[in-house]
Design a protein around this motif. Structure first.
Motif, PDB file in Angstrom:
ATOM      1  N   TRP A 179       0.845  -1.201   0.000  1.00 17.94           N
ATOM      2  CA  TRP A 179       0.000   0.000   0.000  1.00 17.94           C
ATOM      3  C   TRP A 179       0.880   1.250   0.000  1.00 17.94           C
ATOM      4  CZ3 TRP A 179      -0.381   4.164   3.302  1.00 17.94           C
ATOM      5  CH2 TRP A 179      -1.432   5.044   3.051  1.00 17.94           C
ATOM      6  N   LYS A 182       2.220   1.877  -3.372  1.00 19.83           N
ATOM      7  CA  LYS A 182       1.186   1.973  -4.421  1.00 19.83           C
ATOM      8  C   LYS A 182       1.332   0.877  -5.472  1.00 19.83           C
ATOM      9  CE  LYS A 182       0.537   7.002  -3.971  1.00 19.83           C
ATOM     10  NZ  LYS A 182       0.483   8.292  -4.702  1.00 19.83           N
ATOM     11  N   LYS A 237      -2.670   0.884   7.826  1.00 18.58           N
ATOM     12  CA  LYS A 237      -3.318   1.652   6.759  1.00 18.58           C
ATOM     13  C   LYS A 237      -4.341   0.825   5.980  1.00 18.58           C
ATOM     14  CE  LYS A 237      -0.678   5.215   7.632  1.00 18.58           C
ATOM     15  NZ  LYS A 237       0.170   4.663   8.704  1.00 18.58           N
ATOM     16  N   VAL A 238      -4.056  -0.490   5.769  1.00 16.80           N
ATOM     17  CA  VAL A 238      -4.985  -1.314   4.996  1.00 16.80           C
ATOM     18  C   VAL A 238      -5.258  -2.681   5.614  1.00 16.80           C
ATOM     19  CG1 VAL A 238      -4.617  -0.264   2.727  1.00 16.80           C
ATOM     20  CG2 VAL A 238      -3.083  -2.086   3.505  1.00 16.80           C
ATOM     21  N   CYS A 246      -9.721   4.276   2.292  1.00 17.18           N
ATOM     22  CA  CYS A 246      -8.268   4.378   2.216  1.00 17.18           C
ATOM     23  C   CYS A 246      -7.835   5.703   2.840  1.00 17.18           C
ATOM     24  CB  CYS A 246      -7.821   4.307   0.755  1.00 17.18           C
ATOM     25  SG  CYS A 246      -6.081   4.730   0.481  1.00 17.18           S
ATOM     26  N   ARG A 248      -5.409   7.427   2.225  1.00 15.10           N
ATOM     27  CA  ARG A 248      -4.721   8.298   1.269  1.00 15.10           C
ATOM     28  C   ARG A 248      -5.686   8.916   0.261  1.00 15.10           C
ATOM     29  NH1 ARG A 248       0.249   5.324  -0.429  1.00 15.10           N
ATOM     30  NH2 ARG A 248      -1.273   3.922  -1.388  1.00 15.10           N
ATOM     31  N   ILE A 253     -11.373   0.219   0.922  1.00 15.04           N
ATOM     32  CA  ILE A 253     -10.378  -0.858   0.885  1.00 15.04           C
ATOM     33  C   ILE A 253     -11.091  -2.191   0.692  1.00 15.04           C
ATOM     34  CG2 ILE A 253      -8.639  -2.093   2.259  1.00 15.04           C
ATOM     35  CD1 ILE A 253      -8.205   0.656   3.722  1.00 15.04           C
ATOM     36  N   CYS A 266      -6.107  -1.097  -1.763  1.00 15.56           N
ATOM     37  CA  CYS A 266      -6.894   0.049  -2.220  1.00 15.56           C
ATOM     38  C   CYS A 266      -6.994  -0.033  -3.741  1.00 15.56           C
ATOM     39  CB  CYS A 266      -6.251   1.371  -1.816  1.00 15.56           C
ATOM     40  SG  CYS A 266      -7.084   2.806  -2.565  1.00 15.56           S
ATOM     41  N   CYS A 269      -5.501   3.401  -5.371  1.00 15.98           N
ATOM     42  CA  CYS A 269      -4.071   3.679  -5.186  1.00 15.98           C
ATOM     43  C   CYS A 269      -3.177   2.574  -5.748  1.00 15.98           C
ATOM     44  CB  CYS A 269      -3.746   3.828  -3.700  1.00 15.98           C
ATOM     45  SG  CYS A 269      -4.418   5.301  -2.920  1.00 15.98           S
TER      46      CYS A 269
END
Length: 272
Positions: A179, A182, A237-238, A246, A248, A253, A266, A269
């Motif tokens: 993640w 990316k 984050k995920v 997400c 970001r 997600i 994501c 992303c």
């Protein structure tokens, strides 16, 4: 399964607490926990002192005097440093009864973990040779990482958690690293561009350092040496956040399966 940050957290606490303790006795109620067999194990460790503790990948490496011993927590194992008068810990299957009124307990809900005494340093060397280079060490350079990536046609997620290629990274920190960089988990490794490889290399080291700083991630059974949860779950984050936005870009997600593992991504992303 405890990964590099969780095992490193416990290892650092063991360094401060277990060194110098003498093993007075060993108790167990699940014979498969002690390898190669309980009789050999007890004979090797009783009367010995913990001389040092190291880590390689997800393995603890102890020396009791000159006797090498390795411990793998597998899915749900725990090492717990307790007073002998403390209440019992659930799922405890082996106990080192130590001097000074202390105990080192091995608890394991699923009974996949193990403690093993080795014959000698050669056997230890052979065991450790099975692992690939490890992040946060001098041998894990960007060039080494690039070679691993470019020579493989595997999807990147299964490659990252293959301990023979890269040691210490598991499901949690692979998802977090991908993640961060990316990169979609199903991307073929040899198709990842050089600048993305460099970004992923940096992300792996960053997320592992953050996990260590937070004393691990307790999304499952993980507890530290004193029976406390890590705090890194709050900073994920995920991983296990499917259905959440997400952090970001705000896209929801998703959870998919990659190489038989639940994987969190994501869709915006991390495009495939």
């Amino acid at each position: 399964m405890p990964e590099l940050p969780e095992v490193e957290t416990i290892k650092r606490d063991l360094e401060k607490n277990i060194i110098g303790h003498k093993v007075i006795d060993v108790w167990y109620d699940w014979a498969k926990t002690l390898k190669p067999d309980p009789e050999t194990f007890e004979k090797a460790v009783v009367g010995k002192k913990f001389k040092d503790i190291n880590r390689r990948a997800k393995l603890f490496i102890f020396h009791l005097d000159s006797v090498p011993m390795v411990v793998h927590l597998k899915m749900t194992g725990r090492l717990l440093y307790r007073d002998q008068s403390d209440p019992k810990d659930q799922f405890t299957h082996a106990i080192f009864k130590l001097d000074k009124g202390k105990e080192l307990r091995f608890a394991d809900l699923r009974k996949f973990g193990w403690l093993k005494v080795l014959k000698d340093e050669k056997e230890l060397e052979n065991l450790l040779s099975e692992f690939g280079p490890e992040p946060l060490t001098e041998e894990f350079t960007l060039k080494v990482f690039e070679n691993i990536i470019k020579k493989s046609q595997l999807k990147i997620k299964p490659l990252l958690i293959d301990q023979k290629r890269i040691a210490g990274v598991g499901n949690i920190y692979a998802d977090e690293s991908l993640w961060c960089a990316k990169i979609h988990p199903e991307t073929k490794a040899d198709k990842i561009l050089s600048d993305q490889v460099a970004k992923l290399y940096k992300c792996i080291e960053e997320v592992l350092k953050e996990g260590i700083k937070d004393r691990g991630t307790s999304v499952d059974q993980y507890l530290d040496l004193f029976g406390r949860k890590g705090s890194h779950e709050q900073n994920l984050k995920v991983f296990r956040l499917n259905g959440d936005p997400c952090p970001r870009c705000g896209t929801i997600i998703k959870k998919i399966r990659v190489g038989g593992r639940g994987t969190h991504v994501c869709p915006a992303c991390q495009r495939l």
